[in-house]
Each structure stands twice: as structure tokens, then as C-alpha cells.
Design a protein around this motif. Structure first.
Motif, PDB file in Angstrom:
ATOM      1  N   PRO A 221       0.778  -1.237   0.000  1.00 33.11           N
ATOM      2  CA  PRO A 221       0.000   0.000   0.000  1.00 33.11           C
ATOM      3  C   PRO A 221       0.809   1.286   0.000  1.00 33.11           C
ATOM      4  O   PRO A 221       0.245   2.366  -0.140  1.00 33.11           O
ATOM      5  N   LEU A 222       2.140   1.197   0.162  1.00 39.36           N
ATOM      6  CA  LEU A 222       2.943   2.418   0.289  1.00 39.36           C
ATOM      7  C   LEU A 222       4.240   2.286  -0.486  1.00 39.36           C
ATOM      8  O   LEU A 222       4.947   1.285  -0.370  1.00 39.36           O
ATOM      9  N   ILE A 223       4.541   3.314  -1.285  1.00 38.28           N
ATOM     10  CA  ILE A 223       5.823   3.427  -1.985  1.00 38.28           C
ATOM     11  C   ILE A 223       6.399   4.801  -1.633  1.00 38.28           C
ATOM     12  O   ILE A 223       5.713   5.817  -1.781  1.00 38.28           O
ATOM     13  N   VAL A 224       7.647   4.821  -1.170  1.00 35.37           N
ATOM     14  CA  VAL A 224       8.279   6.090  -0.792  1.00 35.37           C
ATOM     15  C   VAL A 224       9.529   6.301  -1.629  1.00 35.37           C
ATOM     16  O   VAL A 224      10.124   5.354  -2.143  1.00 35.37           O
ATOM     17  N   ARG A 225       9.921   7.547  -1.774  1.00 36.82           N
ATOM     18  CA  ARG A 225      11.179   7.888  -2.435  1.00 36.82           C
ATOM     19  C   ARG A 225      12.317   7.488  -1.507  1.00 36.82           C
ATOM     20  O   ARG A 225      12.324   7.850  -0.321  1.00 36.82           O
ATOM     21  N   VAL A 226      13.273   6.730  -2.027  1.00 39.52           N
ATOM     22  CA  VAL A 226      14.397   6.291  -1.214  1.00 39.52           C
ATOM     23  C   VAL A 226      15.192   7.519  -0.772  1.00 39.52           C
ATOM     24  O   VAL A 226      15.594   8.348  -1.575  1.00 39.52           O
ATOM     25  N   GLY A 227      15.408   7.637   0.494  1.00 39.99           N
ATOM     26  CA  GLY A 227      16.074   8.787   1.089  1.00 39.99           C
ATOM     27  C   GLY A 227      15.622   8.909   2.530  1.00 39.99           C
ATOM     28  O   GLY A 227      14.722   8.187   2.970  1.00 39.99           O
ATOM     29  N   GLY A 228      16.212   9.829   3.260  1.00 44.83           N
ATOM     30  CA  GLY A 228      15.954   9.930   4.693  1.00 44.83           C
ATOM     31  C   GLY A 228      14.501  10.078   5.070  1.00 44.83           C
ATOM     32  O   GLY A 228      13.947   9.258   5.805  1.00 44.83           O
ATOM     33  N   ALA A 229      13.813  11.123   4.574  1.00 45.73           N
ATOM     34  CA  ALA A 229      12.438  11.387   4.988  1.00 45.73           C
ATOM     35  C   ALA A 229      11.492  10.308   4.501  1.00 45.73           C
ATOM     36  O   ALA A 229      10.586   9.879   5.224  1.00 45.73           O
ATOM     37  N   GLY A 230      11.685   9.857   3.256  1.00 42.66           N
ATOM     38  CA  GLY A 230      10.819   8.812   2.732  1.00 42.66           C
ATOM     39  C   GLY A 230      10.949   7.513   3.506  1.00 42.66           C
ATOM     40  O   GLY A 230       9.948   6.857   3.812  1.00 42.66           O
TER      41      GLY A 230
END
Length: 303
Positions: A221-230
Motif C-alpha cells: 500500500p505504500l511506496i516512498v522515495r528512497v532517502g531519509g524522509a521517505g
């Protein structure tokens, strides 16, 4: 020369940053001051160097040609001026590092405070970037990457832990509701929290046991941009019970200790070689970089 080195350097800063506001944040000069410097340079040369729109700033063909020749030349100028550092009691200047979020979170915290304390005249600028970049073209002195992503003709020295592992985990409430996977392929039936790189790539999750390597293309259900905040968002979602997360074991370890997350598929955890500090293999290194390399190598010997 009619064109000052300062204006040339400011043009390079704007072209690299892709905008005046972005360049102003690191150049120590206002956006209007940068714009005026570029206009002055264009007037002196008699050609337009940058295409300006409300959304972006990109080099013209003439600007791109100039940038290609200027960037390495300015590096050499900085190196020549840095020779003066050899006559100081202690190194001074700016050290620019390009690092992935994992290094910013797991490697640098143990090194940066003691390094800055040992070298108070050095200013450290850290850019967190998951993409594979030419550190010199990006205006940095050195980078941290894993061995499979090192550039050619660069020197690499170990930094941080020499072995790391990936971990798969979920919240106790999630496992109680959905069951505990016992094989990597079981993850195909689970809600997985994924990461996408800036390039658009979304690699599968890789597992290894007794020489057998399996890569699973999970979904969820969730895809984030690879990086600190994501990544922090994905961790928070995993703790809240939204799904299964796959991340550096050291990143998740505090949540294992607190019980917020439970490791799963531990016998399938893949190990890999730790990161490297890499930098150009030229004979003369800027004094801040030389100090950092020596500091990192001494820390590795003591580890």
C-alpha cells in the motif's frame, strides 16, 4: 582576464544547481546577486549561457560547453590555492561530501562530531543523494557509496562497518493479524512497504540462505522515495502496522530493541560489504579532504 573567476564560479554553481535559489543556498550570496553575476558574464562574453524559465534554469549549448571546460579547471584552481594550507598550523576550508541516506544515518554520526572537533577550521557540507553521480561534476570533493557503485579511476577507502545486513520486519500487531512469513515468497501474500529511487527503479527484495539467492518483487500500500524522509515514513508506517518493511538492519535495530518491530526471515538476511569513501586519485588532495581521509583511516584501524 575580463571575466572574473568569481563570476565564472557563480555561473558553475547556478548551472549545477539548476536554479538561482538553489545555488544561493550553498553559494553564500543572494539569488539576485547570482543573477547579476551571470548577466555580467553573459554581457562580457556576448552569448547567452543559461535558458531561464519560471521552473528551471538550464545551460544553453554555449553554456554547456563552457561548463564542461570550466568545472575541471576550477577544481585545479581550488587545488592550487589549497597548497597554501600546507603552511597553516591546521587545515582549513570546505569539504563537500555526497552520500546516500544510509551513510548519513548509519555511518557519519559516529565520525562527523569528532572530526569537526579535531578540525575546527574545516566546514563540512553533506549532500544526501541516492543517485550515482560524478562527485567532481556535482561540485563535491568525495562521496560515499557501496563497492558495486564506485566510479572508475577513483580511490576507495573503507568507512563505517565492513559488513552490513538487510532486515525484514513488521509490527507485532501486523503479524498477529496476517501471520508470520517463513519463506521470502510468502511476502507475495503480504502488504509490503516499498522504496523507489530517483531514477524510477524499484528493486525487488533480495534474500540469501546457504548460497541460494532469491529476489522477490513485492507489492503493497505504500511506496516512498528512497532517502531519509521517505524511509522514515515507511518505518513509521511499519510500526503502525501498515505492512512489512525491508531495510538496513542497523536502521531498524532500535525498533527491534523497543519491541515496536519484530524481525522476520532472519535466516534469509542478506549480508554485504560496507560502504567506501571514494575520491579522485590525483596526487594533491585538498587539505580538508586529506584530513578527512586520514581521520577515516585512523578510525578504521581503531575499530
Amino acid at each position: 582576464m575580463a571575466e572574473s573567476l568569481a563570476d565564472l564560479a557563480l555561473f558553475v554553481a547556478v548551472a549545477r544547481a539548476g536554479g538561482f535559489r538553489e545555488a544561493a543556498r550553498t553559494a553564500g550570496i543572494s539569488a539576485s546577486g547570482l543573477s547579476e553575476a551571470v548577466r555580467r558574464l553573459e554581457a562580457s562574453l556576448g552569448v547567452r549561457l543559461l535558458h531561464r524559465t519560471t521552473r528551471s534554469v538550464v545551460p544553453t549549448e554555449a553554456g554547456a560547453r563552457l561548463l564542461d571546460r570550466l568545472a575541471p579547471a576550477l577544481v585545479e584552481v581550488e587545488a592550487a590555492l589549497d597548497v597554501v594550507n600546507g603552511f597553516r598550523d591546521r587545515p582549513a576550508g570546505t569539504l563537500r561530501l555526497n552520500v546516500p541516506a544510509s551513510a548519513a544515518r548509519l555511518v557519519l554520526p559516529a565520525l562527523v562530531p569528532p572530526f569537526l572537533a579535531a578540525y575546527p577550521d574545516i566546514r563540512l557540507e553533506v549532500t544526501v543523494d541516492e543517485s550515482f553521480v560524478d562527485v567532481l561534476a556535482a561540485g563535491c570533493d568525495a562521496g560515499i557509496r557501496y563497492d558495486e557503485r564506485l566510479e572508475q579511476d577513483m580511490i576507495a577507502t573503507p568507512i563505517g562497518p565492513r559488513s552490513q545486513r538487510m532486515a525484514t520486519a513488521a509490527a507485532p500487531a501486523y503479524l498477529a493479524a496476517h501471520g508470520r512469513p517463513t519463506h521470502p515468497r510468502d511476502l507475495l501474500q503480504h502488504a509490503c512497504l516499498r522504496g523507489r529511487f530517483a531514477s524510477g527503479a524499484m528493486p525487488g527484495w533480495t534474500f540469501e540462505r546457504e548460497g541460494e539467492v532469491i529476489t522477490v518483487d513485492t507489492s503493497g500500500p505504500l511506496i516512498v522515495r528512497v532517502g531519509g524522509a521517505g524511509v522514515d515514513l515507511a518505518v513509521d508506517a511499519a510500526i503502525a502496522g501498515s505492512g512489512v518493511i525491508y531495510l538496513f538492519e542497523d536502521w531498524l535495530r532500535p525498533h527491534f530493541a523497543s519491541g515496536a518491530l519484530v524481525p522476520i526471515l532472519e535466516d534469509w538476511a542478506q549480508s554485504f560489504t560496507g560502504p567506501f569513501l571514494y575520491y579522485p586519485g590525483r596526487r594533491h588532495l585538498p587539505a580538508p579532504l586529506r584530513a578527512f581521509v586520514d581521520f577515516v583511516q585512523a578510525a578504521q584501524r581503531e575499530a
